[in-house]
Design a protein around this motif. Structure first.
Motif, PDB file in Angstrom:
ATOM      1  N   ASP A  79      -0.806   3.645  -1.864  1.00  0.00           N
ATOM      2  CA  ASP A  79      -1.643   2.524  -1.443  1.00  0.00           C
ATOM      3  C   ASP A  79      -2.588   2.125  -2.575  1.00  0.00           C
ATOM      4  O   ASP A  79      -2.910   2.945  -3.444  1.00  0.00           O
ATOM      5  CB  ASP A  79      -2.482   2.886  -0.208  1.00  0.00           C
ATOM      6  CG  ASP A  79      -1.656   2.956   1.060  1.00  0.00           C
ATOM      7  OD1 ASP A  79      -0.547   2.377   1.078  1.00  0.00           O
ATOM      8  OD2 ASP A  79      -2.118   3.593   2.034  1.00  0.00           O
ATOM      9  N   ALA A  80      -3.041   0.873  -2.512  1.00  0.00           N
ATOM     10  CA  ALA A  80      -4.002   0.389  -3.507  1.00  0.00           C
ATOM     11  C   ALA A  80      -5.417   0.452  -2.963  1.00  0.00           C
ATOM     12  O   ALA A  80      -5.674   0.087  -1.815  1.00  0.00           O
ATOM     13  CB  ALA A  80      -3.671  -1.040  -3.915  1.00  0.00           C
ATOM     14  N   SER A  82      -9.070  -1.013  -4.229  1.00  0.00           N
ATOM     15  CA  SER A  82      -9.698  -1.904  -5.205  1.00  0.00           C
ATOM     16  C   SER A  82     -11.174  -1.570  -5.358  1.00  0.00           C
ATOM     17  O   SER A  82     -11.815  -1.058  -4.437  1.00  0.00           O
ATOM     18  CB  SER A  82      -9.545  -3.360  -4.774  1.00  0.00           C
ATOM     19  OG  SER A  82      -8.180  -3.744  -4.732  1.00  0.00           O
ATOM     20  N   VAL A 104      -3.509   4.201  -5.779  1.00  0.00           N
ATOM     21  CA  VAL A 104      -3.501   3.475  -7.042  1.00  0.00           C
ATOM     22  C   VAL A 104      -4.800   2.683  -7.148  1.00  0.00           C
ATOM     23  O   VAL A 104      -5.132   1.897  -6.256  1.00  0.00           O
ATOM     24  CB  VAL A 104      -2.287   2.521  -7.112  1.00  0.00           C
ATOM     25  CG1 VAL A 104      -2.301   1.721  -8.413  1.00  0.00           C
ATOM     26  CG2 VAL A 104      -0.983   3.308  -6.982  1.00  0.00           C
ATOM     27  N   ASN A 106      -7.207  -0.176  -8.347  1.00  0.00           N
ATOM     28  CA  ASN A 106      -7.179  -1.554  -8.826  1.00  0.00           C
ATOM     29  C   ASN A 106      -8.619  -1.985  -9.114  1.00  0.00           C
ATOM     30  O   ASN A 106      -9.386  -2.256  -8.207  1.00  0.00           O
ATOM     31  CB  ASN A 106      -6.545  -2.469  -7.768  1.00  0.00           C
ATOM     32  CG  ASN A 106      -6.815  -3.939  -8.002  1.00  0.00           C
ATOM     33  OD1 ASN A 106      -7.198  -4.666  -7.087  1.00  0.00           O
ATOM     34  ND2 ASN A 106      -6.614  -4.392  -9.223  1.00  0.00           N
ATOM     35  N   ALA A 124      -2.076  -7.043  -4.207  1.00  0.00           N
ATOM     36  CA  ALA A 124      -2.090  -5.578  -4.331  1.00  0.00           C
ATOM     37  C   ALA A 124      -1.967  -4.882  -2.976  1.00  0.00           C
ATOM     38  O   ALA A 124      -1.714  -3.680  -2.921  1.00  0.00           O
ATOM     39  CB  ALA A 124      -3.378  -5.133  -5.015  1.00  0.00           C
ATOM     40  N   SER A 126      -4.416  -4.268  -0.888  1.00  0.00           N
ATOM     41  CA  SER A 126      -5.479  -3.266  -0.952  1.00  0.00           C
ATOM     42  C   SER A 126      -5.881  -2.786   0.439  1.00  0.00           C
ATOM     43  O   SER A 126      -6.142  -3.589   1.335  1.00  0.00           O
ATOM     44  CB  SER A 126      -6.703  -3.839  -1.667  1.00  0.00           C
ATOM     45  OG  SER A 126      -6.376  -4.207  -2.988  1.00  0.00           O
ATOM     46  N   THR A 195      -2.820   3.188 -11.849  1.00  0.00           N
ATOM     47  CA  THR A 195      -3.740   2.056 -11.722  1.00  0.00           C
ATOM     48  C   THR A 195      -2.963   0.749 -11.773  1.00  0.00           C
ATOM     49  O   THR A 195      -1.806   0.691 -12.209  1.00  0.00           O
ATOM     50  CB  THR A 195      -4.810   2.042 -12.835  1.00  0.00           C
ATOM     51  OG1 THR A 195      -4.167   1.970 -14.113  1.00  0.00           O
ATOM     52  CG2 THR A 195      -5.710   3.254 -12.768  1.00  0.00           C
ATOM     53  N   LEU A 196      -3.654  -0.300 -11.337  1.00  0.00           N
ATOM     54  CA  LEU A 196      -3.110  -1.657 -11.339  1.00  0.00           C
ATOM     55  C   LEU A 196      -4.160  -2.576 -11.942  1.00  0.00           C
ATOM     56  O   LEU A 196      -5.287  -2.648 -11.436  1.00  0.00           O
ATOM     57  CB  LEU A 196      -2.779  -2.089  -9.907  1.00  0.00           C
ATOM     58  CG  LEU A 196      -2.424  -3.559  -9.667  1.00  0.00           C
ATOM     59  CD1 LEU A 196      -1.113  -3.917 -10.365  1.00  0.00           C
ATOM     60  CD2 LEU A 196      -2.335  -3.844  -8.165  1.00  0.00           C
ATOM     61  N   VAL A 210       1.118  -2.534 -14.040  1.00  0.00           N
ATOM     62  CA  VAL A 210       1.109  -1.207 -13.437  1.00  0.00           C
ATOM     63  C   VAL A 210       1.131  -0.129 -14.524  1.00  0.00           C
ATOM     64  O   VAL A 210       2.013  -0.130 -15.392  1.00  0.00           O
ATOM     65  CB  VAL A 210       2.317  -1.017 -12.490  1.00  0.00           C
ATOM     66  CG1 VAL A 210       2.270   0.371 -11.837  1.00  0.00           C
ATOM     67  CG2 VAL A 210       2.329  -2.115 -11.417  1.00  0.00           C
TER      68      VAL A 210
END
Length: 553
Positions: A79-80, A82, A104, A106, A124, A126, A195-196, A210
């Motif tokens: 999952d993202a 942010s 991940v 962001n 993303a 998020s 990371t993104l 990515v």
């Protein structure tokens, strides 16, 4: 320069029956740097923000709590999460805590507008948005545009009293819900995303770049080696953590068990004061930041009695800007890279035999982009179509290509653009350069910024470099202006250091004619502030429009 070859020698005696196992192999991940810093140097200062100081043990415990709390809030591996925040301790902690629960990170550019932020949150997908109250206005507007709204967590910085809390809970309240005995996510595959980062494209929606654990780990170490960074560096956060994850320096500082000196706003007085107060030895910044420091009052520069190392990249830094930093005693290292290459992947490595050269000659050498960083496998200047390497003659222009572990996984949900960027087994940078006899590359332009005048290629960067030498010019940008006779001619936009002092277009043109071939000299000079992107890059596409609109009037 070779493309990837699978050389699997399972029949070799060195390979047969010698398998990877838990005892002899683990996936590379920068998460290990934090655990080591906390266990080896638990009492050393990790973060400084105002009067708040936390050691590495405390920082590690906070990261465990955040990772645990995020997992409890439904954040799953992949999952993202942010974050939209300045360079605060919370932003640093997120670089470890988010991957520690398998998610991940962001990090969103704090200068973006609501529409761009909304696009990123949607693209993303998020699950959580951690945000500082300074940006509450933009965040509130962005959330109104997002269909699947993330959980919003507020950073309530005690040293900042503007803005409002817009989330469901504060960062500190979220930590209270976490467990400092949490077992971090074990990275099994170093190719997993860590990371993104979104590019700050000048047209259209930004692309999601990515990064993987392996690349983040290797570039963090590459930074330390490239810079000759010793143990326990004191690092000032002038470079945004949202920009290529701060060029991977959150992980570098942890690897070296250094001290993160946090900075909300990049201002000359704050930078010089913190350098003196905290004995800062390292900071990074774009040429625009260096230019700001060069122009600062001499009283701010006084009193620095220790070595300060500066790493710069972004737009190619004019030699005059580098020389200015060296004159105030700062040692400049020039690096080059893109969002797609984890930030710095090329470094202008210094040679001892250059030490005796004049300050101007040193600055010119340092203004070249350089050679591949320690952890980059391939770097070349080549024909953009055939990928035939350019001769190392310092004159033949070609595109810069990179290859290896410091190249992104690809663009999120954008396979066609990813395939195009990796065509031929190399990453296509879009930057044009020459290759010198000593193997150093030197950028001459972005492919779209070359000016073709009467069949001659003119590097806008070369012209800008001359303009920056003028004592009255603060900033300069050169673009192509259509011309009936020559096709295109250089048009220069300049911002002066002191708007009250007068200088004419003719005087600047004469200055340029004295320092370069006449056909390269700008035919027009436009005075005034230069438009910039949210990351501080000059928006040449707007200047091209202005230059040619003026021609049409």
């Amino acid at each position: 320069m070779n493309t990837f070859v699978n050389n699997d020698n399972k029949n070799s005696a060195f390979e047969a029956n010698l398998e990877q196992n838990q005892a002899n192999y683990s996936a590379l991940s920068p998460m290990t740097f934090l655990h080591r810093a906390a266990s080896v140097y638990p009492n050393r200062t990790a973060t400084v923000h105002g009067d708040t100081r936390r050691n590495w043990s405390e920082t590690y415990q906070r990261c465990l709590k955040l990772a645990s709390a995020l997992q409890n809030k439904g954040v799953n591996p992949g999952d993202a999460v942010s974050i939209m925040a300045p360079n605060l301790p919370e932003h640093f902690e997120a670089h470890f805590a988010v991957p520690m629960c398998g998610a991940v990170l962001n990090s969103i550019n704090i200068r973006l507008d609501a529409e761009a932020v909304a696009f990123i949150l949607e693209h993303a997908e998020s699950k959580v948005l951690i945000t500082d109250k300074e940006f509450s206005g933009v965040v509130k507007a962005a959330l109104e545009l997002v269909e699947n709204k993330p959980l919003v967590v507020d950073i309530d910085d005690p040293y900042w009293d503007q803005g409002e809390l817009v989330g469901e809970l504060t960062y500190e309240a979220l930590l209270e819900q976490g467990d400092d005995k949490f077992t971090p996510y074990k990275v099994q595959d170093e190719w997993n995303a860590i990371t993104l980062n979104y590019t700050s494209g000048t047209t259209g929606n930004p692309k999601g770049v990515v990064y993987h654990h392996r690349g983040a780990y290797l570039n963090a170490i590459s930074n330390a080696i490239s810079w000759g960074m010793g143990q326990h560096p004191v690092y000032l956060w002038t470079l945004p953590m949202f920009h290529c994850n701060g060029w991977c320096f959150p992980w570098t500082v942890a690897a070296m068990a250094g001290t993160n000196v946090c900075l909300r706003h990049v201002r000359a007085d704050d930078i010089f004061n913190l350098i003196k107060q905290e004995k800062v030895g390292y900071f990074c910044g774009a040429p625009i930041v260096l230019n700001m420091l060069n122009s600062a009052d001499d009283s701010l520069k006084a009193g620095i009695e220790h070595q300060v190392n500066v790493m710069t990249a972004g737009a190619a830094p004019p030699a005059a800007v580098i020389a200015g930093m060296e004159q105030i005693g700062f040692n400049v290292t020039h690096v080059y890279g893109l969002t797609e290459t984890y930030g710095p992947s090329v470094v202008c490595a210094w040679h001892d035999e250059w030490n005796d050269k004049s300050l101007d000659d040193k600055a010119r050498l340092k203004s070249r982009q350089g050679v591949r960083a320690p952890m980059l496998d391939g770097l070349m200047v080549a024909d953009p179509v055939t990928l035939e390497p350019a001769p190392q003659d310092g004159e033949t222009m070609g595109e810069i290509f990179m290859q290896g572990n410091l190249v992104m996984k690809g663009y999120l949900k954008n396979p066609e653009t990813t395939a195009e960027a990796f065509s031929g087994g190399w990453f296509h940078s879009g930057d044009l350069a020459v290759w010198h006899a000593d193997g150093y590359i030197e950028i001459k332009d972005r492919s779209k910024d070359v000016i073709i005048s009467g069949g001659e290629n003119i590097s806008s960067i070369e012209v800008e470099d001359v303009l920056y030498r003028h004592p009255m010019i603060q900033e300069a940008a050169v673009v192509a202006k259509s011309d009936e006779k020559w096709g295109e001619t250089p048009c220069a936009f300049v911002a002066l250091k002191d708007e009250e002092r007068e200088i004419t277009e003719k005087e600047i043109i004469e200055f340029c004619r004295e320092h370069m071939a006449h056909f390269k000299t700008p035919k027009n000079i436009v005075f005034g502030p230069l438009p910039k992107t949210s990351t501080g890059k000059i928006q040449k596409f707007l200047l091209r429009d202005r230059a040619n609109a003026k021609e049409q009037e």
